[in-house]
Enzyme design. Structure first.
Site, PDB file in Angstrom:
ATOM      1  N   ASP A 270     -18.891  -8.420 -17.604  1.00 20.03           N
ATOM      2  CA  ASP A 270     -19.000  -6.982 -17.404  1.00 20.03           C
ATOM      3  C   ASP A 270     -19.500  -6.727 -15.982  1.00 20.03           C
ATOM      4  O   ASP A 270     -20.114  -7.600 -15.358  1.00 20.03           O
ATOM      5  CB  ASP A 270     -20.002  -6.372 -18.383  1.00 20.03           C
TER       6      ASP A 270
ATOM      7  N   ASP B 251     -22.128  -5.889 -24.110  1.00 20.69           N
ATOM      8  CA  ASP B 251     -23.380  -5.218 -24.466  1.00 20.69           C
ATOM      9  C   ASP B 251     -23.208  -4.173 -25.572  1.00 20.69           C
ATOM     10  O   ASP B 251     -24.162  -3.825 -26.251  1.00 20.69           O
ATOM     11  CB  ASP B 251     -23.990  -4.545 -23.231  1.00 20.69           C
TER      12      ASP B 251
ATOM     13  N   ASP C  46     -17.904  -4.377 -28.238  1.00 16.60           N
ATOM     14  CA  ASP C  46     -17.653  -5.682 -27.618  1.00 16.60           C
ATOM     15  C   ASP C  46     -17.762  -6.822 -28.624  1.00 16.60           C
ATOM     16  O   ASP C  46     -17.423  -7.965 -28.303  1.00 16.60           O
ATOM     17  CB  ASP C  46     -18.662  -5.940 -26.479  1.00 16.60           C
TER      18      ASP C  46
END
Length: 620
Positions: free
Chosen positions: A23, A330, A334
């Site tokens: 990310d 997070d 996900d």
């Protein structure tokens, strides 16, 4: 190390990782966001929080939209202390900007009533709210990805507070978004529209089915939010690249913002690399067929405007292509990607409980540098297992050959069951402890990852290297100890001993002692199977030194005081020196073995290649 391991096997798997899908927000950046640019009307506000440059009507609408269309909160202490703002980093940045413009949070919320909320959606990249003002007028406020919200706008409010058509000026706003994105800014647009009263539901069931209108919006502002890169992230990315681990950035941000951040972090080496399919939008990747996704996935370095489902598709495509994939996440959405990946890495600070439960390792500080540490330690675990197996093979091969050859030729064995049990204890328990506690070294991050396939060149080379060093040491030990077994009586001048039984026991005790000394000294060689200097850093590993010392003391006790139990006799100092001398020769032998070039391609493969060609041609 700032990580929590939830699944122990993930540590070793991480050492074999070939790619990391990371990310952007919080992992590569600090997740400390500030509004640094704002375009309102056709004018760039400078500074962005100077309300004197803006029409009063725009400030009022912005205050209304920011206050109500937000999951954050603003707390103003009664004693006049510092204002406290809560919420996600993006929410906090926009709320802070609005407060500086003059927004009174509690007042703005009290002046209107929320009718319906459309929460921010990672697929649509926007969130909205319908609210009723004191004058009964219904406003619908939208906030989200700048280019997506802009596409739904039909007008904007100019610097004089007048409503203008956006058709002729849309290109201006698109350029403004691209300029912000090129400066690594996250672009967020704020827009609203008036909703006709007759289209507003009147009962709860109607509100539940109501889809907020997304067209004919009036653009209020486009803000650029700066989220600086983490210190040291560029170095961490370079370490991964040098280690053969490809870092891919998967973000929901604008493709231009993603490109700029990737260049800043070193994920993209130059602007020339930022072309398709190296850099791709989530929707483009999503629309490809399964076969096309597999082909394109290996080339992707940056994926912008992606959703959690796009991340999952990328992970699946990379795994099908043979990559060992680590992925960070997070959010609750996900979880499928974290579960699908070989190693799921969740964020400890901003990660949800669902994401943490689906992950194998939790990065407690949300820092990409900690991911690199996990790779380093994972490789250390793999290397230590390899060292132990190499050491174990040497002991096993030598003990087996010595006893088998001696038994076949003379009907007797030099190493009895108790002695072999002690050797086994050195090898399996103490040896494993000593070699498993070796800390990771910088050299580990200069190797290629092992990957998934047994046909991996790096894995074949390490296996070949290990087998070569094992056979080299084992051959020496077998040769020396067999010579002692068959000619030891003559070499040690024991034939003249009137007590032949005692002489026989002295010879066998020397063989046993020399064999144990060989293993003790070879344990140093096993520490650094690829380096000439096997003593580098040995004094810092107190457990290793302690185990070596403990084993040596026990060996002395066994030889000198436990002869009845182990069928040994005491040795004089000359024979102790002989035992140590035989063992210490393994050090220069190891150096010679490491200097001999080992072919990276196994010799057997040259003989099997014609056979493979023949079988493949027949199958074709």
């Amino acid at each position: 190390m700032d990580v929590q391991v939830r699944r122990l096997s993930a540590c070793e798997t991480m050492g074999s990782a070939t790619t990391i899908c990371s990310d952007k927000t919080g992992m590569l950046t600090l997740n400390e966001m500030t509004v640094v640019e704002a375009v309102i009307g056709k004018k760039k506000a400078n500074p962005p929080d100077d309300s004197s440059q803006l029409p009063v009507s725009v400030v009022s609408l912005l205050s209304e939209g920011v206050a109500q269309n937000s999951t954050g909160n603003v707390f103003v202490p009664k004693d006049g202390g510092n204002i406290e703002i809560s919420g996600s980093p993006t929410e906090k940045a926009i709320l802070s900007w609005a407060v500086k413009l003059g927004m009174k949070f509690d007042t703005a919320r009290s002046e209107s009533k929320i009718l319906h909320v459309f929460p921010f959606n990672s697929e649509k990249k926007r969130g909205g709210v319908a609210l009723q003002r004191a004058d009964s007028e219904v406003h619908i406020h939208w906030k989200g990805a700048a280019e997506i919200v802009l596409a739904s706008c039909s007008g904007y409010i100019d610097s004089n507070g007048c409503l203008q058509s956006i058709n002729d000026d849309k290109e201006f706003f698109k350029v403004a978004i691209d300029e912000m994105a090129a400066n690594s800014l996250r672009c967020v647009a704020l827009a609203y529209r008036v909703c006709e009263k007759e289209k507003v539901p009147t009962d709860e069931e109607g509100f539940n089915r109501w889809i907020l209108p997304e067209d004919n919006l009036v653009l209020l502002a486009i803000v650029g939010i700066k989220d600086p890169c983490r210190p040291g992230v560029k170095d961490a990315v370079k370490i991964c690249m040098d280690a053969g681990v490809k870092v891919r950035m998967v973000t929901g941000d604008n493709i231009q913002t993603a490109r700029a951040i990737a260049l800043e972090c070193g994920i993209l080496s130059s602007a020339e690399d930022a072309t398709g399919p190296t850099i791709i939008e989530g929707r483009v990747f999503r629309d490809l067929s399964d076969k096309e996704r597999e082909q394109v996935a290996t080339k992707i370095t940056v994926m912008g405007r992606s959703s959690p489902s796009d991340k999952l598709l990328l992970v699946q495509a990379l795994r099908k292509g043979g990559d060992v994939v680590a992925v960070t996440g997070d959010g609750t959405n996900d979880a499928p990607a974290l579960h699908e990946a070989d190693i799921g890495l969740s964020m400890g600070i901003q990660g949800t409980e669902v994401a943490k439960e689906s992950s194998d390792i939790i990065i407690l500080d949300d820092n990409f540098s900690s991911v690199v540490k996990v790779v380093r330690w994972g490789r250390s675990v793999y290397a230590n297992i390899q060292k132990f197996i190499q050491f174990q093979l040497t002991v096993n091969v030598a003990a087996l050959v010595i006893n088998v050859v001696a038994a076949i030729s003379s009907g007797d064995v030099p190493l009895n069951s108790v002695q072999l049990l002690w050797v086994n204890l050195i090898m399996d328990t103490l040896g494993a402890l000593a070699l498993a506690t070796e800390p990771p070294t910088d050299n580990l991050m200069h190797r290629s990852p092992v990957g998934r396939s047994l046909e991996n060149v790096a894995l074949q080379f390490h296996l070949l290297l290990s087998s070569f060093h094992t056979s080299f040491q084992a051959s020496y030990q077998v040769t020396v100890l067999l010579v002692l077994n068959f000619e030891g009586m003559a070499i040690l001048h024991l034939k003249d001993d009137p007590d032949s039984t005692h002489a026989y026991k002295v010879k066998n005790t020397l063989i046993f002692n020399a064999f144990v000394m060989c293993q003790l000294f070879n344990e140093f060689n096993a520490r650094k199977p690829e380096e000439i200097n096997c003593f580098k850093g040995v004094t810092k590993n107190y457990l290793f030194m302690g185990i070596i010392g403990f084993t040596l003391i026990l060996q002395i006790i066994i030889i000198e005081f436990l002869g009845k139990f182990t069928s040994t006799v005491r040795l004089d100092w000359q024979l102790w020196l002989v035992s140590i001398g035989i063992g210490i020769i393994s050090w220069p032998l190891a150096v010679v073995g490491k200097l001999i070039p080992v072919p990276k391609t196994p010799v057997a493969s040259y003989f099997t290649k014609p056979f493979r060609r023949y079988t493949s041609s027949r199958n074709a």
